[in-house]
Structures are given as C-alpha cells and as structure tokens.
Scaffold this motif. Structure first.
Motif, PDB file in Angstrom:
ATOM      1  N   ARG A 106      28.659  23.340 -39.637  1.00 34.98           N
ATOM      2  CA  ARG A 106      27.818  22.104 -40.325  1.00 34.98           C
ATOM      3  C   ARG A 106      28.964  21.156 -41.026  1.00 34.98           C
ATOM      4  N   ARG A 107      28.883  19.928 -40.713  1.00 41.52           N
ATOM      5  CA  ARG A 107      29.582  18.936 -40.974  1.00 41.52           C
ATOM      6  C   ARG A 107      29.049  18.044 -42.412  1.00 41.52           C
ATOM      7  N   GLU A 108      27.682  18.208 -42.398  1.00 39.48           N
ATOM      8  CA  GLU A 108      26.912  17.433 -43.667  1.00 39.48           C
ATOM      9  C   GLU A 108      26.246  18.447 -44.555  1.00 39.48           C
ATOM     10  N   SER A 109      26.285  18.051 -45.515  1.00 40.94           N
ATOM     11  CA  SER A 109      25.386  19.099 -46.732  1.00 40.94           C
ATOM     12  C   SER A 109      23.880  18.838 -46.442  1.00 40.94           C
ATOM     13  N   ALA A 122      22.523  15.684 -47.767  1.00 42.49           N
ATOM     14  CA  ALA A 122      22.919  14.525 -47.162  1.00 42.49           C
ATOM     15  C   ALA A 122      21.842  14.310 -45.891  1.00 42.49           C
ATOM     16  N   VAL A 123      21.657  15.638 -45.319  1.00 47.63           N
ATOM     17  CA  VAL A 123      20.794  15.536 -44.084  1.00 47.63           C
ATOM     18  C   VAL A 123      19.406  15.201 -44.144  1.00 47.63           C
ATOM     19  N   ARG A 150      19.126  11.539 -45.134  1.00 47.76           N
ATOM     20  CA  ARG A 150      19.184  10.769 -43.787  1.00 47.76           C
ATOM     21  C   ARG A 150      17.740  10.707 -43.030  1.00 47.76           C
TER      22      ARG A 150
END
Length: 122
Positions: free
Chosen positions: A95-98, A101-102, A105
């Motif tokens: 997973r790249r985004e917390s 943050a998801v 978005r």
C-alpha cells in the motif's frame, strides 16, 4: 524456560499465534487423528476426515463424527484465517497511500467537501 516463553513476543503475530495457541490446536487435531488411526484404521480415518467415507459407516461412530467435523469445519477455518492474515500483510506492505489519504481522495473525487474543522455556533 519462563523467560523463553515470554520472549516469544519478539516474533510477528502469525508466528507468535502458531507457537502459543496454534500448537495446542494442532496437538489436539493430531491426537484425534492418531487415536482414530489406531482404533478404526489409518485409511478409514483419512477417508472420514476428507469426506470420502461417512462416519456412520465406521465401528466407532462418535469418534468418527468428531474427526469428520474437525476435518470439514475446523481445518478449513484455521487455514483460511492464517492465509487471510498473511495475504492482508502482503497487501499492507504494498500500500502506497495511507488510509486517511485514500479516504480524502475518494471524498474529493465524489464531490464532497471536507467537514468544517471549527467548533463555532450557528
């Protein structure tokens, strides 16, 4: 020995669970399988456990029913839980985004504005 047992917390969660709790489940299941193997035969025990032979067709029906239920309910549940946890760990590693943050978005793309942060009265 007590320090070694307390030191098991250094392992990650699946290994810790397998060493502290899973070992007892495995020991119980293995004991039931070995007991059935000696009493009703190894081939019959295997066939009852995987569902080839009905437990009602064996000499010791009560013991065979316990083995059958263990083979059909407990074993897949334990394997599914372990595999699910390990897959979840792999997904979390990639997973790249917390999560926040998801969520932000997704709300922004859906056209929702962020809730007000102030505590003023209206």
């Amino acid at each position: 020995m007590r320090d070694e047992y307390r030191g098991l917390s250094r392992f990650n969660r699946p290994v810790y669970w397998l060493l502290t709790r899973g070992l007892w489940w495995l020991l119980g299941f293995g004991s039931l399988y070995v007991l059935c193997g000696f009493l009703i035969g190894w081939t019959t025990s295997y066939e009852v456990m995987v569902g080839i032979t009905s437990p009602a067709q064996t000499r010791l029906r009560a013991l065979s029913w316990m083995l059958s239920l263990t083979g059909w309910l407990a074993t897949p549940a334990a394997v599914g839980g372990i595999v699910g946890y390990l897959v979840n760990r792999q997904v979390d590693r990639r997973r790249r985004e917390s999560e926040s943050a998801v969520l932000a978005r997704m709300l922004r793309e859906a056209g929702f504005e962020a809730p007000p942060t102030g505590g003023g009265s209206s």
